[in-house]
Design a protein around this motif. Structure first.
Motif, PDB file in Angstrom:
ATOM      1  N   THR A 255       0.942  -0.994   0.026  1.00 27.49           N
ATOM      2  CA  THR A 255      -0.053  -0.004  -0.023  1.00 27.49           C
ATOM      3  C   THR A 255       0.886   1.375  -0.068  1.00 27.49           C
ATOM      4  O   THR A 255       0.269   2.365   0.311  1.00 27.49           O
ATOM      5  N   GLY A 256       2.219   1.021  -0.169  1.00 29.21           N
ATOM      6  CA  GLY A 256       2.993   2.207  -0.249  1.00 29.21           C
ATOM      7  C   GLY A 256       2.843   3.053  -1.414  1.00 29.21           C
ATOM      8  O   GLY A 256       1.984   2.708  -2.406  1.00 29.21           O
ATOM      9  N   ARG A 257       3.728   3.766  -1.581  1.00 29.43           N
ATOM     10  CA  ARG A 257       3.942   4.696  -2.903  1.00 29.43           C
ATOM     11  C   ARG A 257       4.308   4.041  -3.834  1.00 29.43           C
ATOM     12  O   ARG A 257       5.008   3.009  -3.915  1.00 29.43           O
ATOM     13  N   ASP A 258       4.006   4.500  -5.397  1.00 30.69           N
ATOM     14  CA  ASP A 258       4.551   3.827  -6.435  1.00 30.69           C
ATOM     15  C   ASP A 258       5.919   4.254  -6.674  1.00 30.69           C
ATOM     16  O   ASP A 258       6.608   4.997  -5.813  1.00 30.69           O
ATOM     17  N   MET A 259       6.515   3.295  -7.262  1.00 29.52           N
ATOM     18  CA  MET A 259       8.096   3.379  -7.183  1.00 29.52           C
ATOM     19  C   MET A 259       8.699   4.855  -7.580  1.00 29.52           C
ATOM     20  O   MET A 259       9.676   5.169  -7.154  1.00 29.52           O
ATOM     21  N   ALA A 260       8.057   5.014  -8.813  1.00 29.09           N
ATOM     22  CA  ALA A 260       8.592   6.474  -9.169  1.00 29.09           C
ATOM     23  C   ALA A 260       8.481   7.606  -8.236  1.00 29.09           C
ATOM     24  O   ALA A 260       9.335   8.314  -7.901  1.00 29.09           O
ATOM     25  N   GLN A 261       7.461   7.703  -7.517  1.00 25.38           N
ATOM     26  CA  GLN A 261       6.878   8.546  -6.349  1.00 25.38           C
ATOM     27  C   GLN A 261       7.917   8.486  -5.028  1.00 25.38           C
ATOM     28  O   GLN A 261       8.595   9.213  -4.830  1.00 25.38           O
ATOM     29  N   ALA A 262       8.110   7.190  -4.767  1.00 28.28           N
ATOM     30  CA  ALA A 262       8.743   6.878  -3.688  1.00 28.28           C
ATOM     31  C   ALA A 262      10.459   7.006  -4.035  1.00 28.28           C
ATOM     32  O   ALA A 262      10.967   7.432  -2.892  1.00 28.28           O
TER      33      ALA A 262
ATOM     34  N   SER B 161      12.793 -15.365  -9.944  1.00 32.77           N
ATOM     35  CA  SER B 161      11.843 -14.613 -10.164  1.00 32.77           C
ATOM     36  C   SER B 161      11.800 -13.475  -9.417  1.00 32.77           C
ATOM     37  O   SER B 161      10.940 -12.382  -9.845  1.00 32.77           O
ATOM     38  N   VAL B 162      12.138 -13.356  -8.407  1.00 29.67           N
ATOM     39  CA  VAL B 162      12.244 -12.069  -7.389  1.00 29.67           C
ATOM     40  C   VAL B 162      13.198 -10.996  -8.038  1.00 29.67           C
ATOM     41  O   VAL B 162      12.789  -9.871  -8.270  1.00 29.67           O
ATOM     42  N   LEU B 163      14.295 -11.459  -8.710  1.00 24.14           N
ATOM     43  CA  LEU B 163      15.177 -10.451  -9.402  1.00 24.14           C
ATOM     44  C   LEU B 163      14.465  -9.898 -10.570  1.00 24.14           C
ATOM     45  O   LEU B 163      14.515  -8.764 -10.984  1.00 24.14           O
ATOM     46  N   GLY B 164      13.813 -10.919 -11.186  1.00 25.37           N
ATOM     47  CA  GLY B 164      13.117 -10.480 -12.495  1.00 25.37           C
ATOM     48  C   GLY B 164      12.048  -9.596 -12.433  1.00 25.37           C
ATOM     49  O   GLY B 164      11.655  -8.750 -13.169  1.00 25.37           O
ATOM     50  N   ALA B 165      11.556  -9.635 -11.345  1.00 23.01           N
ATOM     51  CA  ALA B 165      10.328  -8.732 -10.942  1.00 23.01           C
ATOM     52  C   ALA B 165      10.987  -7.056 -10.720  1.00 23.01           C
ATOM     53  O   ALA B 165      10.073  -6.306 -10.917  1.00 23.01           O
TER      54      ALA B 165
ATOM     55  N   SER C  47      13.281  -5.772 -12.614  1.00 19.76           N
ATOM     56  CA  SER C  47      13.657  -5.133 -13.962  1.00 19.76           C
ATOM     57  C   SER C  47      12.881  -4.209 -14.354  1.00 19.76           C
ATOM     58  O   SER C  47      13.416  -3.140 -14.712  1.00 19.76           O
ATOM     59  N   PRO C  48      11.579  -4.388 -14.472  1.00 14.34           N
ATOM     60  CA  PRO C  48      10.793  -3.272 -15.116  1.00 14.34           C
ATOM     61  C   PRO C  48      10.741  -2.127 -13.873  1.00 14.34           C
ATOM     62  O   PRO C  48      10.392  -1.022 -14.748  1.00 14.34           O
ATOM     63  N   LEU C  49      11.172  -2.145 -12.861  1.00 13.86           N
ATOM     64  CA  LEU C  49      11.022  -1.045 -11.995  1.00 13.86           C
ATOM     65  C   LEU C  49      12.235   0.115 -12.311  1.00 13.86           C
ATOM     66  O   LEU C  49      12.105   1.282 -11.730  1.00 13.86           O
ATOM     67  N   ARG C  50      13.393  -0.400 -12.878  1.00 12.25           N
ATOM     68  CA  ARG C  50      14.521   0.238 -13.221  1.00 12.25           C
ATOM     69  C   ARG C  50      14.138   1.470 -13.760  1.00 12.25           C
ATOM     70  O   ARG C  50      14.517   2.830 -13.406  1.00 12.25           O
ATOM     71  N   ALA C  51      13.352   1.850 -14.685  1.00 10.54           N
ATOM     72  CA  ALA C  51      12.825   2.908 -15.199  1.00 10.54           C
ATOM     73  C   ALA C  51      12.136   3.899 -14.288  1.00 10.54           C
ATOM     74  O   ALA C  51      12.335   5.148 -14.570  1.00 10.54           O
ATOM     75  N   SER C  52      11.451   3.494 -13.456  1.00 12.34           N
ATOM     76  CA  SER C  52      10.782   4.256 -12.367  1.00 12.34           C
ATOM     77  C   SER C  52      11.817   4.619 -11.206  1.00 12.34           C
ATOM     78  O   SER C  52      11.461   5.698 -10.663  1.00 12.34           O
ATOM     79  N   ILE C  53      12.889   4.249 -11.220  1.00 14.81           N
ATOM     80  CA  ILE C  53      13.746   4.301  -9.869  1.00 14.81           C
ATOM     81  C   ILE C  53      14.889   5.067 -10.415  1.00 14.81           C
ATOM     82  O   ILE C  53      15.567   6.033  -9.275  1.00 14.81           O
ATOM     83  N   VAL C  54      15.607   4.420 -11.459  1.00 11.31           N
ATOM     84  CA  VAL C  54      16.892   5.271 -11.845  1.00 11.31           C
ATOM     85  C   VAL C  54      16.551   6.625 -12.474  1.00 11.31           C
ATOM     86  O   VAL C  54      15.656   6.770 -13.731  1.00 11.31           O
TER      87      VAL C  54
END
Length: 122
Positions: free
Chosen positions: A66-73, A107-111, A113-120
């Protein structure tokens, strides 16, 4: 939730296993001089709780994130590709030490990868 996904949550030790892994993970992060500054002033208890919930949700467990989305966080933190890769490396080492099998780790690390664009952002 699929049986395969649920087994990832179970193979990580369910909630207790995730909590232990998250504690170990952040111990590694805070011991890394290139990553520790990102966490200065952060409420680590809340962060760890959100991390457990996110990992539970991502691996088929019962908790909901229920936390913030990755880009916001991560906005304004100027996280680099190198920092992201170091975090992933620490998570990999944490999962190996926790006894996770290769499929679970992938499986965990693969999840992540798509977050990189929101975090970096740097």
């Amino acid at each position: 939730m699929t049986n395969a996904t649920a087994s990832v949550y179970d193979s990580l030790g369910a909630n207790a296993g995730l909590r232990a892994a998250v504690d170990d993970f952040y111990d590694r992060i805070n011991a890394d001089p290139s990553l520790a500054p990102y966490f200065d002033g952060v409420d680590m208890a809340t962060l760890k709780s959100h991390q457990v919930d996110m990992l539970s949700a991502a691996t088929g467990g019962p908790q909901k994130y229920t936390g913030r989305d990755m880009a916001q966080a991560h906005a304004g933190l100027e996280i680099t590709d190198d920092a992201f890769d170091r975090v992933v490396g620490h998570l990999n080492a944490t999962l190996v030490e926790a006894g996770a099998d290769d499929g679970t780790i992938r499986s965990v690390l693969g999840a992540l990868s798509p977050l990189r664009a929101s975090i970096v952002t740097a």
